[in-house]
Design a protein around this motif. Structure first.
Motif, short mmCIF file in Angstrom:
data_model
loop_
_atom_site.label_atom_id
_atom_site.label_comp_id
_atom_site.label_asym_id
_atom_site.label_seq_id
_atom_site.Cartn_x
_atom_site.Cartn_y
_atom_site.Cartn_z
N ARG A 193 0.81 -1.22 0.00
CA ARG A 193 0.00 0.00 0.00
C ARG A 193 0.85 1.27 0.00
N ASN A 194 2.12 1.17 0.35
CA ASN A 194 2.98 2.35 0.33
C ASN A 194 3.04 2.97 -1.07
N ARG A 195 2.82 2.15 -2.10
CA ARG A 195 2.84 2.64 -3.49
C ARG A 195 1.72 3.66 -3.74
N LEU A 196 0.67 3.60 -2.91
CA LEU A 196 -0.49 4.45 -3.13
C LEU A 196 -0.36 5.82 -2.46
N LEU A 197 0.68 6.00 -1.64
CA LEU A 197 0.86 7.26 -0.92
C LEU A 197 1.30 8.38 -1.86
N SER A 198 0.78 9.58 -1.61
CA SER A 198 1.26 10.74 -2.33
C SER A 198 2.70 11.04 -1.89
N GLU A 199 3.40 11.88 -2.63
CA GLU A 199 4.78 12.20 -2.28
C GLU A 199 4.87 12.82 -0.89
N ALA A 200 3.93 13.71 -0.57
CA ALA A 200 3.94 14.35 0.74
C ALA A 200 3.66 13.34 1.85
N ASP A 201 2.67 12.47 1.63
CA ASP A 201 2.35 11.47 2.64
C ASP A 201 3.47 10.44 2.78
N ARG A 202 4.17 10.19 1.70
CA ARG A 202 5.30 9.26 1.74
C ARG A 202 6.39 9.77 2.68
N ARG A 203 6.57 11.08 2.70
CA ARG A 203 7.56 11.66 3.62
C ARG A 203 7.07 11.62 5.06
N LYS A 204 5.77 11.73 5.22
CA LYS A 204 5.19 11.75 6.58
C LYS A 204 5.08 10.36 7.19
N ALA A 205 4.90 9.34 6.37
CA ALA A 205 4.57 7.99 6.83
C ALA A 205 5.52 7.41 7.89
N PRO A 206 6.85 7.67 7.82
CA PRO A 206 7.74 7.08 8.83
C PRO A 206 7.44 7.53 10.27
N LYS A 207 6.70 8.62 10.42
CA LYS A 207 6.36 9.07 11.77
C LYS A 207 5.42 8.10 12.48
N PHE A 208 4.76 7.25 11.70
CA PHE A 208 3.88 6.22 12.28
C PHE A 208 4.70 5.26 13.16
N TYR A 209 5.75 4.72 12.59
CA TYR A 209 6.61 3.81 13.36
C TYR A 209 7.28 4.54 14.52
N GLN A 210 7.72 5.76 14.27
CA GLN A 210 8.39 6.52 15.33
C GLN A 210 7.49 6.69 16.54
#
Length: 251
Positions: free
Chosen positions: A185-202
């Motif tokens: 599903r990471n393929r479906l993320l916009s460029e901006a959301d792709r940069r934000k997504a690692p904060k989930f794990y953090q």
């Protein structure tokens, strides 16, 4: 790599294998490094490595989510061949559901929590299709990643409850350098959301109380489905726009 499309074709192939051990890696395609790590583990422990690709409609409670799910069959075949996969089992819906899903596998406790609480019927579809795959392929071992750890626990429990001979193997979750769990599903993320997504794990791995983790995620722009602790792990599911991400970390 040989591609097999139907259960009957597989049964003919299986008879030629004799007593060889068979490992199965079930997938819905859109393969990434996490899937390939399962293939490598499978190859190291079995004589024959089988991967399956089947986008299972019965586990989607949202038709738009099913339509948006990435399908990259040709690229997937290339990756599987590069990893030395022996056989790809890739059936269609009518082969997998000749009953049109009238018969289902259902679990009544863990499947109602975490992802199951807001995705009614999701795990019915997961357990049913995995039961079908295990019954068709009859593998010695089947491999599942820990990103979907709730799914792994349910499948392992199902195999034990129904005395299935297949050993259900869990494999470590694979992350990017940023900490983001690899997911189709990471393929479906916009460029901006792709940069934000690692904060989930953090946030999940911060060691903070659950309510503070949720507040932290919301302040970072995530829509939180849930953050819960179960079986010594912190589980979470969030949305970035329409894309749903899940993760879990040991507490």
């Amino acid at each position: 790599m040989k591609i097999i499309r139907t259960p009957n074709e597989w049964q003919r192939e299986r008879q030629r294998m004799g007593s060889a051990t068979v490992g199965l890696v079930p997938t819905m395609g859109a393969l990434h490094a996490g899937h390939l790590s399962l293939i490598r583990k499978c190859r190291s422990e079995n004589s024959i490595t089988v991967a399956s690709i089947f986008v299972n409609p019965t586990q989607f409670n949202n038709k738009q989510d099913l339509s948006a799910y990435p399908r990259t069959f040709e690229d997937d075949c290339r990756l599987l061949e590069q990893e030395g996969t022996d056989i790809l089992f890739s059936p269609d819906y009518t082969d997998m559901y000749p009953d049109d899903f009238r018969y289902q596998i259902r679990e009544t406790e863990l499947s109602t929590r975490l992802c199951g609480a807001t995705r009614p019927g999701h795990f019915d579809g997961v357990l049913t299709v995995v039961m079908k795959l295990l019954t068709i392929i009859g593998p010695t071992r089947a491999y599942f990643g820990e990103k979907d750890y709730q799914q792994f626990l349910l499948i392992k429990g199902m195999a034990e409850a129904f005395f299935l001979p297949t050993q259900i193997m869990d494999c470590p979750l694979v992350r990017e350098a940023s900490g983001l769990a690899l997911s189709s599903r990471n393929r479906l993320l916009s460029e901006a959301d792709r940069r934000k997504a690692p904060k989930f794990y953090q946030a999940l791995s911060s060691g903070k109380p659950l309510d503070e983790i949720q507040q932290l995620l919301e302040s970072d722009g995530f829509t939180v489905d849930y953050v819960e602790e179960y079986d010594g792990r912190v589980f979470g599911a969030v949305f970035l726009e329409e894309v749903r991400l899940i993760d879990n970390v040991k507490r």
